[in-house]
Design an enzyme around this catalytic site. Structure first.
Site, PDB file in Angstrom:
ATOM      1  N   SER A  25       0.841  -1.208   0.000  1.00 45.98           N
ATOM      2  CA  SER A  25       0.000   0.000   0.000  1.00 45.98           C
ATOM      3  C   SER A  25       0.869   1.249   0.000  1.00 45.98           C
ATOM      4  O   SER A  25       0.418   2.336   0.345  1.00 45.98           O
ATOM      5  CB  SER A  25      -0.912  -0.001   1.230  1.00 45.98           C
ATOM      6  OG  SER A  25      -0.154  -0.137   2.409  1.00 45.98           O
ATOM      7  N   ASN A 112      -3.031  -3.288  12.264  1.00 48.82           N
ATOM      8  CA  ASN A 112      -4.467  -3.075  12.043  1.00 48.82           C
ATOM      9  C   ASN A 112      -4.997  -1.862  12.808  1.00 48.82           C
ATOM     10  O   ASN A 112      -5.737  -1.037  12.263  1.00 48.82           O
ATOM     11  CB  ASN A 112      -5.249  -4.337  12.428  1.00 48.82           C
ATOM     12  CG  ASN A 112      -4.841  -5.538  11.593  1.00 48.82           C
ATOM     13  OD1 ASN A 112      -4.115  -5.384  10.610  1.00 48.82           O
ATOM     14  ND2 ASN A 112      -5.293  -6.719  11.970  1.00 48.82           N
ATOM     15  N   THR A 157     -38.802  26.448 -13.258  1.00 51.62           N
ATOM     16  CA  THR A 157     -39.076  25.056 -12.909  1.00 51.62           C
ATOM     17  C   THR A 157     -39.088  24.342 -14.253  1.00 51.62           C
ATOM     18  O   THR A 157     -39.500  24.922 -15.262  1.00 51.62           O
ATOM     19  CB  THR A 157     -40.437  24.873 -12.202  1.00 51.62           C
ATOM     20  OG1 THR A 157     -41.471  25.295 -13.094  1.00 51.62           O
ATOM     21  CG2 THR A 157     -40.526  25.688 -10.916  1.00 51.62           C
ATOM     22  N   HIS A 158     -38.603  23.135 -14.256  1.00 48.90           N
ATOM     23  CA  HIS A 158     -38.483  22.374 -15.522  1.00 48.90           C
ATOM     24  C   HIS A 158     -37.622  23.135 -16.541  1.00 48.90           C
ATOM     25  O   HIS A 158     -37.769  22.924 -17.743  1.00 48.90           O
ATOM     26  CB  HIS A 158     -39.858  22.066 -16.120  1.00 48.90           C
ATOM     27  CG  HIS A 158     -40.843  21.537 -15.127  1.00 48.90           C
ATOM     28  ND1 HIS A 158     -41.004  20.201 -14.872  1.00 48.90           N
ATOM     29  CD2 HIS A 158     -41.699  22.188 -14.298  1.00 48.90           C
ATOM     30  CE1 HIS A 158     -41.930  20.031 -13.937  1.00 48.90           C
ATOM     31  NE2 HIS A 158     -42.364  21.228 -13.557  1.00 48.90           N
ATOM     32  N   SER A 279     -10.499  27.233 -27.450  1.00 53.17           N
ATOM     33  CA  SER A 279     -10.419  26.082 -28.347  1.00 53.17           C
ATOM     34  C   SER A 279      -9.128  26.160 -29.146  1.00 53.17           C
ATOM     35  O   SER A 279      -8.625  27.246 -29.433  1.00 53.17           O
ATOM     36  CB  SER A 279     -11.622  26.117 -29.291  1.00 53.17           C
ATOM     37  OG  SER A 279     -11.341  25.401 -30.476  1.00 53.17           O
ATOM     38  N   ASN A 287     -14.771  28.810 -23.136  1.00 53.35           N
ATOM     39  CA  ASN A 287     -15.531  27.669 -22.613  1.00 53.35           C
ATOM     40  C   ASN A 287     -15.455  27.589 -21.088  1.00 53.35           C
ATOM     41  O   ASN A 287     -14.412  27.859 -20.501  1.00 53.35           O
ATOM     42  CB  ASN A 287     -14.986  26.363 -23.203  1.00 53.35           C
ATOM     43  CG  ASN A 287     -15.164  26.298 -24.717  1.00 53.35           C
ATOM     44  OD1 ASN A 287     -16.144  26.808 -25.257  1.00 53.35           O
ATOM     45  ND2 ASN A 287     -14.200  25.694 -25.393  1.00 53.35           N
ATOM     46  N   TYR A 319     -10.303  -7.581  10.764  1.00 51.46           N
ATOM     47  CA  TYR A 319      -9.528  -6.953   9.697  1.00 51.46           C
ATOM     48  C   TYR A 319      -9.392  -7.905   8.516  1.00 51.46           C
ATOM     49  O   TYR A 319      -9.162  -9.104   8.686  1.00 51.46           O
ATOM     50  CB  TYR A 319      -8.118  -6.544  10.185  1.00 51.46           C
ATOM     51  CG  TYR A 319      -7.289  -5.923   9.074  1.00 51.46           C
ATOM     52  CD1 TYR A 319      -7.389  -4.566   8.779  1.00 51.46           C
ATOM     53  CD2 TYR A 319      -6.445  -6.708   8.281  1.00 51.46           C
ATOM     54  CE1 TYR A 319      -6.667  -3.995   7.737  1.00 51.46           C
ATOM     55  CE2 TYR A 319      -5.723  -6.146   7.239  1.00 51.46           C
ATOM     56  CZ  TYR A 319      -5.827  -4.795   6.969  1.00 51.46           C
ATOM     57  OH  TYR A 319      -5.122  -4.239   5.948  1.00 51.46           O
ATOM     58  N   GLN A 324      -7.352  -2.383   2.772  1.00 47.82           N
ATOM     59  CA  GLN A 324      -6.257  -1.577   2.230  1.00 47.82           C
ATOM     60  C   GLN A 324      -6.647  -0.955   0.889  1.00 47.82           C
ATOM     61  O   GLN A 324      -6.247   0.155   0.565  1.00 47.82           O
ATOM     62  CB  GLN A 324      -5.017  -2.465   2.063  1.00 47.82           C
ATOM     63  CG  GLN A 324      -3.868  -1.807   1.325  1.00 47.82           C
ATOM     64  CD  GLN A 324      -2.633  -2.691   1.286  1.00 47.82           C
ATOM     65  OE1 GLN A 324      -2.109  -3.079   2.323  1.00 47.82           O
ATOM     66  NE2 GLN A 324      -2.177  -3.033   0.091  1.00 47.82           N
TER      67      GLN A 324
HETATM   68  N1  ARG Z   1      -1.353  -1.739   4.709  1.00 46.64           N
HETATM   69  C1  ARG Z   1      -2.427  -2.190   5.510  1.00 46.64           C
HETATM   70  C2  ARG Z   1      -3.705  -1.388   5.214  1.00 46.64           C
HETATM   71  O1  ARG Z   1      -3.622  -0.376   4.611  1.00 46.64           O
HETATM   72  C3  ARG Z   1      -2.090  -2.019   6.947  1.00 46.64           C
HETATM   73  C4  ARG Z   1      -2.633  -3.112   7.833  1.00 46.64           C
HETATM   74  C5  ARG Z   1      -1.991  -4.390   7.472  1.00 46.64           C
HETATM   75  N2  ARG Z   1      -2.481  -5.475   8.260  1.00 46.64           N
HETATM   76  C6  ARG Z   1      -2.305  -6.734   7.949  1.00 46.64           C
HETATM   77  N3  ARG Z   1      -2.822  -7.594   8.728  1.00 46.64           N
HETATM   78  N4  ARG Z   1      -1.672  -7.079   6.884  1.00 46.64           N
HETATM   79  O2  ARG Z   1      -4.773  -1.790   5.582  1.00 46.64           O
END
Ligand code: ARG
Length: 492
Positions: A25, A112, A157-158, A279, A287, A319, A324
């Protein structure tokens, strides 16, 4: 380069780059990285105060964290071999202070509860910005309305000419809607501002933690209750996105009107060059692209909401990694709403309203017919439905002069308006758009006396809302200052 130590014990690590990228992530985590450092500090202060970690380790860790706070988390923590910034940062910390100390920070917590806390903190900041920007736009609408109490325009209206109104009345409608958006953001904030930290993976922890203390250090109103809900819940994200979607559904209507009003055949408004495009082939073009992009952002925000709903639906407790996938949609949707508010305030502030064209259009399409029917009711004792039919028939015949009205009255109701005292002068004044507007002075109506009163009243609401958001912001800033001061005392 540090290894992903989270995987060290249980898993081999021969993942391909594709898999690392897929799992990680890291890109979205840039949004929460600053918050994560604060979360680490609060957690560490609590571990130390509770005697869960010894002083030497706590001091070494806090010094490193203060370094991250001042200079940013080192770049190597953002490598996608780490599943997230939490793992990357831990590896870098351990690299800096050694595992004997660095390996102790993650006691009594999990990623988590850590990530849920970070997201809430970051979203808290965004909700404050949304509230502030909503207030700015409301301020612009109120100022513009106050300058146009007597600017008569057609109301629709409309999208058909319906009755005359004023530009003030029209803009006040949007201000009132936006004040509800403000209230929704403030409401969402109150529910958001509870701290998940200490819930750990979901089952809390056997360490003697103090959740009240960490919640307070991080500027939350209280710790979240049930620890399973604390890590599983993302309804706060759905709520914020729903509030943004509701708000942009309204702002897109104003954008649509700016687009229609700026056409050559309406010409009610001229948008400033800074909010317009031209344009590449048609040299004459101006525009309303800003309003168009903003109208489209409504789809972006609604899409983010639907993504969040669909990602969370049917997830079992507690979780799941699916969560994520939700977070980037949150930032994307919130960001689109926020930038729309900022740009819209500027667009309206710099727009020029063509008051002559508005006045010219105000009386078209028999738009004062309702007032004429009302006069027949008030002054000549007709039932409203009879008056409505007479005026409607006269419109069908093509004119609202005395002869036509008389013929219509005879046809529809077998009565004479002339005999009851209707004169050409009385008709003329009833058909005057300014008279029609002035007559509509009931609460919330377009009469200048009423919109003038509304402007003053609404400004008071706005001031109260501004005070409210300023105090939320101040409380957050104070919490960070206090947290850093505590951290520095520990590290000294
Ligand atoms: N990168 C994870 C998220 O955004 C963080 C929590 C990860 N937890 C796990 N059990 N892998 O949710």
């Amino acid at each position: 380069m540090q290894r992903d130590l989270v995987r060290r014990g249980r898993l081999s690590d021969d993942r391909t780059g594709e898999v690392m990228h897929f799992l990680s992530s890291m890109t979205a985590d840039r949004e929460i990285a600053d918050m994560d450092v604060l979360v680490d500090m609060a957690h560490l202060l609590m571990l130390s105060r509770q005697g869960i970690i010894d002083r030497e380790a706590a001091v070494a860790l806090m010094r490193a964290l203060l370094g991250f706070y001042r200079d940013g988390i080192p770049a190597e923590a953002y490598d996608e071999q780490f599943e997230d910034i939490h793992a990357g940062k831990e590896a870098v910390l351990i690299g800096q202070v050694g595992e004997a100390f660095g390996g102790r920070l993650h006691m009594a917590r999990s990623r988590n509860d850590e990530v849920a806390t970070c997201i809430r903190m970051r979203l808290r900041r965004e909700l404050i910005a949304l509230m502030e920007e909503t207030c700015t736009l409301r301020g612009v609408l109120l100022e513009t309305a106050a300058a146009h109490l007597h600017t008569i325009m057609p109301g629709f209206t409309h999208l058909q000419h319906a009755q005359p109104t004023t530009l003030a009345h029209h803009l006040l409608a949007y201000e009132q809607a936006l004040s509800r958006d403000f209230a929704r953001f403030a409401d969402a904030y109150a529910r958001l501002n509870e701290c998940p930290l200490g819930a750990a993976a979901f089952a809390s922890t056997g360490f003697p933690i103090d959740r009240e203390y960490t919640a307070r250090l991080l500027g939350f109103d209280r710790p979240m209750g049930n620890s399973m809900d604390a890590v599983s819940a993302r309804d706060f994200a759905i709520e914020a996105l729903a509030d943004c979607a509701t708000m942009t559904a309204t702002t897109s209507r104003l954008c649509e009107e700016m687009i229609i009003w700026s056409t050559a055949f309406v010409r009610f408004v001229t948008l400033a060059d800074d909010y317009s495009s031209t344009s590449s082939i048609m040299p004459q073009k101006k525009n309303p692209d800003t309003a168009e992009i903003m109208r489209a952002k409504t789809g972006t925000v609604a899409g983010a909401l639907v993504s969040a709903l669909t990602i969370t639906k049917g997830l079992p407790m507690s979780y799941n990694r699916d969560l994520q996938e939700l977070t980037p949609h949150l930032w994307h949707g919130i960001g689109a709403a926020e930038e729309s508010l900022v740009v819209l305030a500027g667009m309206i502030r710099t727009a020029t309203f063509n008051t002559e064209k508005m006045a010219e259009e105000a009386g078209k399409g028999f738009s004062t017919a309702t007032e004429l029917a009302d006069v027949m009711v008030r002054e000549f004792g007709l039932p409203f439905r009879t008056a409505h039919s007479i005026v409607g028939r006269a419109v069908k015949m093509g004119a609202l002069d005395l002869d036509t009205l008389e013929a219509a009255a005879e046809e529809v109701a077998g009565l004479s308006l002339r005999e009851r005292g209707l004169t050409p002068e009385r008709i003329a004044s009833a058909l005057d758009p300014a008279v029609s507007v002035a007559e509509r002075s009931a609460v919330g109506g377009p009469a200048p006396a009423e919109t003038g009163r509304a402007c003053i009243g609404r400004k008071e609401y706005l001031t109260a809302d501004r005070t409210r958001v300023a105090s939320l912001k101040k409380a957050q800033e104070a919490a960070v200052t206090e947290l850093i001061a505590e951290a520095e005392r520990l590290a000294a």
